[in-house]
Design an enzyme around this catalytic site. Sequence first.
Site, PDB file in Angstrom:
ATOM      1  N   THR A 107       0.841  -1.194   0.000  1.00 27.94           N
ATOM      2  CA  THR A 107       0.000   0.000   0.000  1.00 27.94           C
ATOM      3  C   THR A 107       0.881   1.250   0.000  1.00 27.94           C
ATOM      4  O   THR A 107       2.063   1.191   0.315  1.00 27.94           O
ATOM      5  CB  THR A 107      -0.927   0.056   1.228  1.00 27.94           C
ATOM      6  OG1 THR A 107      -0.133   0.053   2.422  1.00 27.94           O
ATOM      7  CG2 THR A 107      -1.896  -1.113   1.253  1.00 27.94           C
ATOM      8  N   CYS A 151       1.768   7.212   4.020  1.00 30.15           N
ATOM      9  CA  CYS A 151       1.597   8.653   4.243  1.00 30.15           C
ATOM     10  C   CYS A 151       2.755   9.163   5.099  1.00 30.15           C
ATOM     11  O   CYS A 151       3.095   8.558   6.116  1.00 30.15           O
ATOM     12  CB  CYS A 151       0.260   8.937   4.921  1.00 30.15           C
ATOM     13  SG  CYS A 151      -1.159   8.713   3.818  1.00 30.15           S
ATOM     14  N   ASP A 199      -5.774   0.648   6.418  1.00 34.76           N
ATOM     15  CA  ASP A 199      -6.075  -0.656   7.023  1.00 34.76           C
ATOM     16  C   ASP A 199      -7.366  -1.250   6.492  1.00 34.76           C
ATOM     17  O   ASP A 199      -8.232  -1.705   7.241  1.00 34.76           O
ATOM     18  CB  ASP A 199      -6.125  -0.544   8.552  1.00 34.76           C
ATOM     19  CG  ASP A 199      -4.762  -0.837   9.166  1.00 34.76           C
ATOM     20  OD1 ASP A 199      -3.767  -0.812   8.407  1.00 34.76           O
ATOM     21  OD2 ASP A 199      -4.680  -1.085  10.365  1.00 34.76           O
TER      22      ASP A 199
END
Length: 291
Positions: A106, A109, A173
């Site tokens: 993923t 950030c 998540d």
Amino acid sequence: MPSSMSDPLENDAEPFVETDPSGRFGRYNELLGSGAVKKVYRGFDQEEGIEIAWNQVDLQNFSGDERMVKRIQSEVYLLRSLRHKNIIALYAVWLGRENNTLNFITEVCISGNLREYRKKHKHVSLMALKKWARQILRGLEYLHKHEPCIIHRDLNCGNVFINGNVGQVKIGDLGLAAIVGQDHTAHSILGTPEFMAPELYEEDYTEMVDIYSFGMCVLEMVTMEIPYNECDSVAKIYKRVSHGIRPLALRKVKDPEVQAFIEKCLAKPRERPSAMELLKDPFFDDLEDLV
């Protein structure tokens, strides 16, 4: 320089502990976070030249339950197709046969999760909090209107991430989110007790559980307290939640507008507004549309 000599920069580079089957993504040994069934490591996308999060689910936790393993795998693959600016992007998924893991890559950030970011920056205006809240709602609206509907089930400030340099918030998540059928109901317990809606404990719920959790997120953002921190056990939290007793942190919210907005989110399931309805709430009227 003789061709036999290696590049000194290459020698100094941090080694990958593991790479994906394609060789594109590499995993470092640095742990970014861990949960009950998942660990998240710092990684690198060699093709794009960017850092990524390498998520690893230990399938030993589901040993003997082949159906659950297949379900998790199929749901994560579906999540790969999601594209929204307020949802953490999922780039790749594969099964690690050797160590019996499910791996998925993923985006990461730069400022970490919203819980830690809020603790770090205590002087945040209500306007800024509203901007964060609205972005979370936009992400939820996208998930809930998706076909099939996707329920996060574990929304809390620890699972919401932020790029602090631009104030961009993203829901993360999603690897173990629930994908539900035509009736929009799901039937398994998963979540963080302090943020779980009462009906989640009853194992019969809809996407409205995410709205309840969102209300608790707003409460945490405003007070910098995790809801129900007055309870020292999950059993005590469950007892209060099931009896409709609000967390003590709600008393610390002095702004009546904020308190009323949170209460809307914590109402009984049929009385809770949808994400789309909340986005139209007067609570956000003073924000510019560009944010």
